[in-house]
Design a protein around this motif. Structure first.
Motif, PDB file in Angstrom:
ATOM      1  N   ILE A 137     -27.341 124.445  45.614  1.00 62.55           N
ATOM      2  CA  ILE A 137     -28.352 125.239  44.909  1.00 62.55           C
ATOM      3  C   ILE A 137     -28.405 124.824  43.443  1.00 62.55           C
ATOM      4  CG2 ILE A 137     -28.939 127.595  44.146  1.00 62.55           C
ATOM      5  CD1 ILE A 137     -28.190 128.531  46.944  1.00 62.55           C
ATOM      6  N   GLN A 138     -27.244 124.523  42.862  1.00 61.14           N
ATOM      7  CA  GLN A 138     -27.240 124.063  41.471  1.00 61.14           C
ATOM      8  C   GLN A 138     -27.973 122.737  41.321  1.00 61.14           C
ATOM      9  OE1 GLN A 138     -23.203 123.976  40.120  1.00 61.14           O
ATOM     10  NE2 GLN A 138     -23.255 126.196  39.794  1.00 61.14           N
ATOM     11  N   ARG A 139     -27.726 121.848  42.281  1.00 55.31           N
ATOM     12  CA  ARG A 139     -28.309 120.510  42.181  1.00 55.31           C
ATOM     13  C   ARG A 139     -29.783 120.471  42.583  1.00 55.31           C
ATOM     14  NH1 ARG A 139     -24.488 116.474  42.578  1.00 55.31           N
ATOM     15  NH2 ARG A 139     -25.617 115.350  44.178  1.00 55.31           N
ATOM     16  N   ARG A 140     -30.199 121.480  43.324  1.00 53.07           N
ATOM     17  CA  ARG A 140     -31.587 121.624  43.778  1.00 53.07           C
ATOM     18  C   ARG A 140     -32.085 120.446  44.616  1.00 53.07           C
ATOM     19  NH1 ARG A 140     -32.341 126.357  42.783  1.00 53.07           N
ATOM     20  NH2 ARG A 140     -34.256 126.331  43.966  1.00 53.07           N
ATOM     21  N   GLU A 141     -31.146 119.829  45.314  1.00 50.31           N
ATOM     22  CA  GLU A 141     -31.550 118.755  46.229  1.00 50.31           C
ATOM     23  C   GLU A 141     -31.639 119.355  47.623  1.00 50.31           C
ATOM     24  OE1 GLU A 141     -28.646 115.674  46.158  1.00 50.31           O
ATOM     25  OE2 GLU A 141     -29.184 115.151  44.106  1.00 50.31           O
ATOM     26  N   PRO A 142     -32.732 119.109  48.359  1.00 50.12           N
ATOM     27  CA  PRO A 142     -32.827 119.671  49.711  1.00 50.12           C
ATOM     28  C   PRO A 142     -31.638 119.237  50.566  1.00 50.12           C
ATOM     29  CG  PRO A 142     -34.900 118.655  49.062  1.00 50.12           C
ATOM     30  CD  PRO A 142     -33.907 118.305  48.004  1.00 50.12           C
ATOM     31  N   SER A 143     -30.970 120.195  51.178  1.00 46.19           N
ATOM     32  CA  SER A 143     -29.825 119.819  52.002  1.00 46.19           C
ATOM     33  C   SER A 143     -29.735 120.702  53.236  1.00 46.19           C
ATOM     34  CB  SER A 143     -28.526 119.877  51.197  1.00 46.19           C
ATOM     35  OG  SER A 143     -28.425 121.108  50.557  1.00 46.19           O
ATOM     36  N   GLN A 144     -29.172 120.101  54.283  1.00 45.65           N
ATOM     37  CA  GLN A 144     -29.097 120.766  55.588  1.00 45.65           C
ATOM     38  C   GLN A 144     -27.660 121.109  55.930  1.00 45.65           C
ATOM     39  OE1 GLN A 144     -30.698 118.476  58.908  1.00 45.65           O
ATOM     40  NE2 GLN A 144     -30.518 120.258  60.261  1.00 45.65           N
ATOM     41  N   ILE A 145     -27.466 122.353  56.400  1.00 41.66           N
ATOM     42  CA  ILE A 145     -26.140 122.758  56.882  1.00 41.66           C
ATOM     43  C   ILE A 145     -26.252 123.032  58.378  1.00 41.66           C
ATOM     44  CG2 ILE A 145     -24.306 124.488  56.735  1.00 41.66           C
ATOM     45  CD1 ILE A 145     -24.937 124.800  53.814  1.00 41.66           C
ATOM     46  N   ILE A 146     -25.308 122.472  59.122  1.00 41.33           N
ATOM     47  CA  ILE A 146     -25.284 122.668  60.583  1.00 41.33           C
ATOM     48  C   ILE A 146     -23.963 123.337  60.939  1.00 41.33           C
ATOM     49  CG2 ILE A 146     -25.203 121.464  62.812  1.00 41.33           C
ATOM     50  CD1 ILE A 146     -26.958 119.274  61.523  1.00 41.33           C
ATOM     51  N   THR A 147     -24.013 124.363  61.773  1.00 44.92           N
ATOM     52  CA  THR A 147     -22.762 124.942  62.273  1.00 44.92           C
ATOM     53  C   THR A 147     -22.660 124.474  63.732  1.00 44.92           C
ATOM     54  OG1 THR A 147     -23.724 127.057  62.949  1.00 44.92           O
ATOM     55  CG2 THR A 147     -22.962 126.904  60.677  1.00 44.92           C
ATOM     56  N   LEU A 148     -21.662 123.634  63.973  1.00 47.10           N
ATOM     57  CA  LEU A 148     -21.602 122.881  65.233  1.00 47.10           C
ATOM     58  C   LEU A 148     -20.651 123.529  66.238  1.00 47.10           C
ATOM     59  CD1 LEU A 148     -22.710 120.066  66.242  1.00 47.10           C
ATOM     60  CD2 LEU A 148     -20.468 119.168  65.683  1.00 47.10           C
ATOM     61  N   ASN A 149     -21.163 123.786  67.446  1.00 44.43           N
ATOM     62  CA  ASN A 149     -20.276 124.339  68.474  1.00 44.43           C
ATOM     63  C   ASN A 149     -20.129 123.353  69.650  1.00 44.43           C
ATOM     64  OD1 ASN A 149     -22.528 124.662  70.151  1.00 44.43           O
ATOM     65  ND2 ASN A 149     -22.870 126.763  69.476  1.00 44.43           N
ATOM     66  N   ALA A 150     -19.308 123.769  70.615  1.00 46.72           N
ATOM     67  CA  ALA A 150     -18.981 122.867  71.728  1.00 46.72           C
ATOM     68  C   ALA A 150     -20.223 122.494  72.543  1.00 46.72           C
ATOM     69  CB  ALA A 150     -17.936 123.528  72.623  1.00 46.72           C
ATOM     70  N   GLU A 151     -21.117 123.465  72.741  1.00 44.96           N
ATOM     71  CA  GLU A 151     -22.336 123.162  73.518  1.00 44.96           C
ATOM     72  C   GLU A 151     -23.133 122.053  72.856  1.00 44.96           C
ATOM     73  OE1 GLU A 151     -22.868 127.815  74.215  1.00 44.96           O
ATOM     74  OE2 GLU A 151     -24.731 126.770  73.759  1.00 44.96           O
ATOM     75  N   MET A 152     -23.192 122.124  71.508  1.00 45.81           N
ATOM     76  CA  MET A 152     -23.981 121.128  70.776  1.00 45.81           C
ATOM     77  C   MET A 152     -23.318 119.757  70.847  1.00 45.81           C
ATOM     78  SD  MET A 152     -24.774 123.687  67.654  1.00 45.81           S
ATOM     79  CE  MET A 152     -25.591 122.641  66.457  1.00 45.81           C
ATOM     80  N   VAL A 153     -21.989 119.724  70.795  1.00 47.18           N
ATOM     81  CA  VAL A 153     -21.285 118.437  70.895  1.00 47.18           C
ATOM     82  C   VAL A 153     -21.518 117.849  72.287  1.00 47.18           C
ATOM     83  CG1 VAL A 153     -19.029 117.295  70.902  1.00 47.18           C
ATOM     84  CG2 VAL A 153     -19.511 119.072  69.205  1.00 47.18           C
ATOM     85  N   TYR A 154     -21.453 118.702  73.312  1.00 46.07           N
ATOM     86  CA  TYR A 154     -21.643 118.215  74.672  1.00 46.07           C
ATOM     87  C   TYR A 154     -23.059 117.651  74.832  1.00 46.07           C
ATOM     88  CZ  TYR A 154     -21.748 117.665  79.618  1.00 46.07           C
ATOM     89  OH  TYR A 154     -21.873 117.102  80.855  1.00 46.07           O
ATOM     90  N   ARG A 155     -24.016 118.378  74.306  1.00 42.25           N
ATOM     91  CA  ARG A 155     -25.409 117.943  74.408  1.00 42.25           C
ATOM     92  C   ARG A 155     -25.631 116.591  73.731  1.00 42.25           C
ATOM     93  NH1 ARG A 155     -30.251 122.051  74.587  1.00 42.25           N
ATOM     94  NH2 ARG A 155     -31.936 120.542  74.663  1.00 42.25           N
ATOM     95  N   ALA A 156     -24.942 116.409  72.604  1.00 41.26           N
ATOM     96  CA  ALA A 156     -25.103 115.159  71.856  1.00 41.26           C
ATOM     97  C   ALA A 156     -24.593 113.951  72.640  1.00 41.26           C
ATOM     98  CB  ALA A 156     -24.381 115.266  70.512  1.00 41.26           C
ATOM     99  N   GLN A 157     -23.717 114.182  73.630  1.00 40.31           N
ATOM    100  CA  GLN A 157     -23.207 113.060  74.433  1.00 40.31           C
ATOM    101  C   GLN A 157     -24.347 112.388  75.193  1.00 40.31           C
ATOM    102  OE1 GLN A 157     -19.827 112.415  73.889  1.00 40.31           O
ATOM    103  NE2 GLN A 157     -20.360 114.093  72.510  1.00 40.31           N
ATOM    104  N   HIS A 158     -25.427 113.160  75.433  1.00 38.86           N
ATOM    105  CA  HIS A 158     -26.568 112.621  76.180  1.00 38.86           C
ATOM    106  C   HIS A 158     -27.766 112.414  75.279  1.00 38.86           C
ATOM    107  CE1 HIS A 158     -24.195 113.611  79.681  1.00 38.86           C
ATOM    108  NE2 HIS A 158     -23.960 114.759  79.101  1.00 38.86           N
ATOM    109  N   ASP A 159     -27.606 112.675  73.984  1.00 42.42           N
ATOM    110  CA  ASP A 159     -28.741 112.577  73.063  1.00 42.42           C
ATOM    111  C   ASP A 159     -28.268 112.018  71.714  1.00 42.42           C
ATOM    112  OD1 ASP A 159     -30.990 112.844  71.544  1.00 42.42           O
ATOM    113  OD2 ASP A 159     -31.414 114.918  72.149  1.00 42.42           O
ATOM    114  N   PRO A 160     -28.256 110.691  71.585  1.00 44.35           N
ATOM    115  CA  PRO A 160     -27.731 110.068  70.369  1.00 44.35           C
ATOM    116  C   PRO A 160     -28.473 110.497  69.092  1.00 44.35           C
ATOM    117  CG  PRO A 160     -28.312 108.413  72.034  1.00 44.35           C
ATOM    118  CD  PRO A 160     -28.742 109.727  72.580  1.00 44.35           C
TER     119      PRO A 160
END
Ligand code: UDP
Length: 254
Positions: A31-54
């Motif tokens: 917020i201080q730097r005012r650069e657009p940035s993305q935060i992801i909260t990663l769970n096991a389902e998302m990691v598993y899904r990524a195995q099939h979606d690079p």
């Protein structure tokens, strides 16, 4: 110089080894730097899904911060040799961001949920002893061709924080695709958090959370989640067969 967090990798997915205080520091810094940035909260389902979606693996690698959300990823990190005591969940981090937003007068935009949910969440947030500045709201049931109009609405509201509750991974893909156009310093995917803020669903009680059983609480309350949660044993199998500790990485237990 921007804050640098220790970075781990679980089954090809980037994860930052952070606790809540460090995650909040990243939020403040962005917020201080005012650069657009993305935060992801990663769970096991998302990691598993990524195995099939690079594409998801690439998306996680480009985010400003990827926190360990869920007992499954914390377990995987420990197995890989990292010392980590707690999860940094989407809802937990969001509640802390909202507290900090009240202190610092950050403007927050709520995007997601069924029509009426973001409005109700905003009403409740404004009602508390220390009202929050809700810069704008929009529901989450829109076709892709409406994204430009919604992005315009967000930009015009000039928020410091954008909470996006469209469900994973859609919310994270949407943020990544529009990050620069949105121009918001902190954009975070928050899943069903807006439903909790609006009082539509309940957060798991503290004791369930402490025991790492939030997933079970949600399953009991929303049995339709079973389909998604079938990914959990598959994730566990992959971790058991592919993730090994190197003993090289360590970090003081907190
Ligand atoms: N949602 C939405 N648009 C959609 C699909 C879902 O806004 O097209 C909302 C839904 O109403 C709910 C949230 O996204 O508020 C999804 O929550 P879920 O429990 O699936 O997410 P999780 O917390 O598991 O990531």
């Amino acid at each position: 110089m921007s804050l640098v967090c220790e970075r781990a990798e679980i089954l090809g997915c980037r994860l930052d080894v952070v606790d809540m205080a460090e995650a909040l520091q990243v939020v403040e810094d962005s917020i201080q730097r005012r650069e657009p940035s993305q935060i992801i909260t990663l769970n096991a389902e998302m990691v598993y899904r990524a195995q099939h979606d690079p594409r998801l693996i690439d998306l996680y690698s480009r985010a400003r911060l990827v926190t360990p959300d869920g007992i499954g990823v914390v377990w995987a990190l420990r197995r890989a040799g990292w010392k980590i005591s707690r999860r940094v969940t989407g809802i937990g981090l969001t509640l802390k961001i909202l507290d900090r937003a009240r202190e610092k007068n950050w403007r927050v935009f709520l995007l997601g949920g069924e029509p009426g949910i973001a409005e109700e969440a905003a009403r409740r947030l404004a009602e508390s002893d220390r009202p929050l500045i809700v810069a704008g709201v929009h529901h989450g049931y829109f076709p892709d061709n409406e994204s430009p109009r919604i992005i315009e609405q967000v930009r015009a509201a000039r928020p410091d924080v954008l909470l996006v509750g469209l469900g994973a991974p859609r919310q994270d893909i949407w943020i990544a695709a529009h990050l620069e156009a949105l121009g918001v310093p902190v954009c975070i995917g928050v899943g069903g958090t807006l439903d909790v803020l609006a009082g539509k669903t309940k957060r798991a009680p503290r004791v369930w959370r402490r025991l790492g059983l939030e997933w079970l609480f949600r399953l009991i309350n929303e049995p339709s989640r079973i389909k998604r949660q079938l990914a959990l044993p598959k994730f566990a199998w992959l971790v058991l067969t592919k993730v090994r500790g190197t003993g090289r990485r360590s970090r003081p237990q907190q």
